[in-house]
Motif scaffolding. Structure first.
Motif, PDB file in Angstrom:
ATOM      1  N   GLY A 209       0.978  -1.141   0.057  1.00 61.95           N
ATOM      2  CA  GLY A 209      -0.266  -0.052   0.165  1.00 61.95           C
ATOM      3  C   GLY A 209       0.488   1.388   0.433  1.00 61.95           C
ATOM      4  N   PHE A 210       0.233   2.478   0.504  1.00 57.36           N
ATOM      5  CA  PHE A 210       0.868   3.612   0.465  1.00 57.36           C
ATOM      6  C   PHE A 210       1.742   3.327   1.605  1.00 57.36           C
ATOM      7  CE2 PHE A 210      -2.542   5.978  -1.338  1.00 57.36           C
ATOM      8  CZ  PHE A 210      -1.764   6.084  -2.595  1.00 57.36           C
ATOM      9  N   PHE A 211       3.641   3.589   1.416  1.00 56.75           N
ATOM     10  CA  PHE A 211       4.701   3.614   1.469  1.00 56.75           C
ATOM     11  C   PHE A 211       5.881   4.984   1.285  1.00 56.75           C
ATOM     12  CE2 PHE A 211       6.557  -0.615   3.028  1.00 56.75           C
ATOM     13  CZ  PHE A 211       5.104  -1.005   3.067  1.00 56.75           C
ATOM     14  N   PRO A 212       5.906   5.728   1.673  1.00 52.59           N
ATOM     15  CA  PRO A 212       5.942   7.461   1.301  1.00 52.59           C
ATOM     16  C   PRO A 212       7.380   7.236   0.969  1.00 52.59           C
ATOM     17  CG  PRO A 212       5.984   7.744   3.801  1.00 52.59           C
ATOM     18  CD  PRO A 212       5.802   5.951   3.809  1.00 52.59           C
ATOM     19  N   SER A 213       7.713   7.811  -0.952  1.00 55.57           N
ATOM     20  CA  SER A 213       8.946   7.210  -1.172  1.00 55.57           C
ATOM     21  C   SER A 213       8.496   8.247  -2.684  1.00 55.57           C
ATOM     22  CB  SER A 213       8.959   6.098  -1.582  1.00 55.57           C
ATOM     23  OG  SER A 213       7.390   6.074  -2.971  1.00 55.57           O
ATOM     24  N   LYS A 214       9.465   8.368  -3.179  1.00 54.81           N
ATOM     25  CA  LYS A 214       9.865   9.576  -4.714  1.00 54.81           C
ATOM     26  C   LYS A 214       8.302   9.276  -5.291  1.00 54.81           C
ATOM     27  CE  LYS A 214      11.980  11.435  -7.891  1.00 54.81           C
ATOM     28  NZ  LYS A 214      13.450  11.232  -9.083  1.00 54.81           N
ATOM     29  N   LEU A 215       8.212   7.678  -5.547  1.00 54.50           N
ATOM     30  CA  LEU A 215       7.147   7.563  -6.650  1.00 54.50           C
ATOM     31  C   LEU A 215       5.841   7.835  -6.549  1.00 54.50           C
ATOM     32  CD1 LEU A 215       6.869   3.971  -8.396  1.00 54.50           C
ATOM     33  CD2 LEU A 215       4.973   4.185  -7.270  1.00 54.50           C
ATOM     34  N   ALA A 216       5.273   7.716  -4.249  1.00 55.25           N
ATOM     35  CA  ALA A 216       3.410   7.857  -4.083  1.00 55.25           C
ATOM     36  C   ALA A 216       3.701   8.884  -3.611  1.00 55.25           C
ATOM     37  CB  ALA A 216       4.430   6.553  -2.807  1.00 55.25           C
ATOM     38  N   LYS A 217       4.958   9.765  -3.750  1.00 49.69           N
ATOM     39  CA  LYS A 217       4.477  10.664  -2.776  1.00 49.69           C
ATOM     40  C   LYS A 217       3.562  12.159  -3.788  1.00 49.69           C
ATOM     41  CE  LYS A 217       7.004  15.501  -1.052  1.00 49.69           C
ATOM     42  NZ  LYS A 217       5.778  16.122  -1.277  1.00 49.69           N
ATOM     43  N   GLY A 218       3.891  11.910  -4.519  1.00 51.39           N
ATOM     44  CA  GLY A 218       2.529  13.705  -5.773  1.00 51.39           C
ATOM     45  C   GLY A 218       1.166  12.453  -5.031  1.00 51.39           C
TER      46      GLY A 218
END
Ligand code: NAP
Length: 280
Positions: A209-218
């Motif tokens: 699911g959501f993990f803070p990362s560059k890909l997920a940030k937006g």
């Protein structure tokens, strides 16, 4: 008493050689860190960028500062490109006679309205998230088979997403092709589990699911930020590096030797939440 064999070694990776795509940051770097801490002798990370704050070299330096004997090395490669995967595999073959674990983690996404989706993004997503994974495993097969035994199979772990199970985002910030690509990744994993199981290689999927990362940030920002997403989640938090570390080491170690063709979601249960039901 039951005979559990070497219980102390159930979650160890001593002597193992692992290849992790997208290992320079985010979930791939969490996995590389965990594998070295679990005893892996070598972790080979790949990504496109070698230099800079997000490049391979900084990640290799961090990994090699861990207080372990295992070493990290980095090879720059675009794993959406078949010729570059061939080159990567040749490079690996120069120093390694076997590969025990492959984590196909590098991924791309795109968010935007359906009607105006630039087709180049569809291609980019499918080339990396599906076709690239297929070809990576196919071309690494000789090295995976060289390590594989009936009691200690080699492991392929495909990093998908819970977006491959549900329909997470449509509309203005829709991620339809990403979701489709991850559903394909799940099914690729099941097909490969049947194809490669008899050759002593297991194939499983990890669906974060959501993990803070560059890909997920937006997308995290668009959905209201960390706090909102924490509040929505049944576990009241986002994913953390140790959540990925735990499931990766489980699947790659003796503890996971008989797990094949399985999807493991690591999302705090969020994939089961639908609409307003999360709030009432
Ligand atoms: N974070 C989340 O919330 C989340 C949720 C569900 C699923 N996932 C999945 O988890 C995986 C990792 O995502 P992440 O969040 O850790 O992303 P991230 O922090 O943006 O890292 C992506 C990694 O992949 C590499 N990469 C991208 N394109 C590549 C290519 N064509 N060839 C080789 N390497 C490439 C990047 O390095 P370069 O840019 O230098 O190539 C980087 O190392 C992806 O498959 C993603 O879909 C993430």
């Amino acid at each position: 008493m039951s005979d559990l064999g070497n219980f102390g070694g159930l979650f160890r990776l001593d002597g193992k050689v692992a290849v992790i795509t997208g290992g320079s940051r985010g979930l791939g770097l969490h996995t590389a860190t965990a594998f070295l801490l679990a005893g892996a002798s070598k972790v080979i990370i790949t990504a496109r960028k070698l230099e800079g704050a997000e490049g391979i070299n900084q990640a290799v330096s961090k990994l090699n500062a861990l207080p372990v004997q295992g070493r990290a090395i980095g090879i720059a490669a675009n794993v959406a490109d078949t010729a570059d995967i061939e080159r990567l595999v040749k490079e690996i073959g120069k120093t390694e006679s076997k590969v025990d674990i492959v984590v196909a983690n590098a991924g791309a996404t795109y968010g935007g309205p359906f009607d105006t989706t630039p087709d180049e993004f569809n291609k980019k997503i499918l080339d990396l998230n599906v076709r690239g994974v297929f070809n990576l495993v196919r071309l690494l097969l000789p090295l995976l088979e060289a390590a594989a035994t009936p009691t200690d199979p080699s492991r392929v772990i495909i990093v998908s997403s819970t977006a491959g199970i549900n329909v997470p985002h449509v509309g203005q910030h829709g991620t339809i092709m990403y979701s489709v690509s991850k559903a394909a990744a799940h099914h690729l994993s099941r097909n490969l589990a049947m194809e490669l199981g008899p050759r002593n290689i297991t194939v499983n999927t990890v669906a974060p699911g959501f993990f803070p990362s560059k890909l997920a940030k937006g997308l995290i920002d668009i959905l209201g930020g960390d706090e909102q997403l924490r509040d929505d989640n049944p576990r009241k938090r986002l994913g953390e590096p140790s959540d990925i570390a735990g499931v990766m080491v489980y699947l790659a170690s003796p503890a996971g030797a008989y797990v094949n063709g399985e999807d493991i979601s690591v999302d705090g249960g969020m994939r089961l939440v639908t609409g307003r039901h999360s709030k009432i």
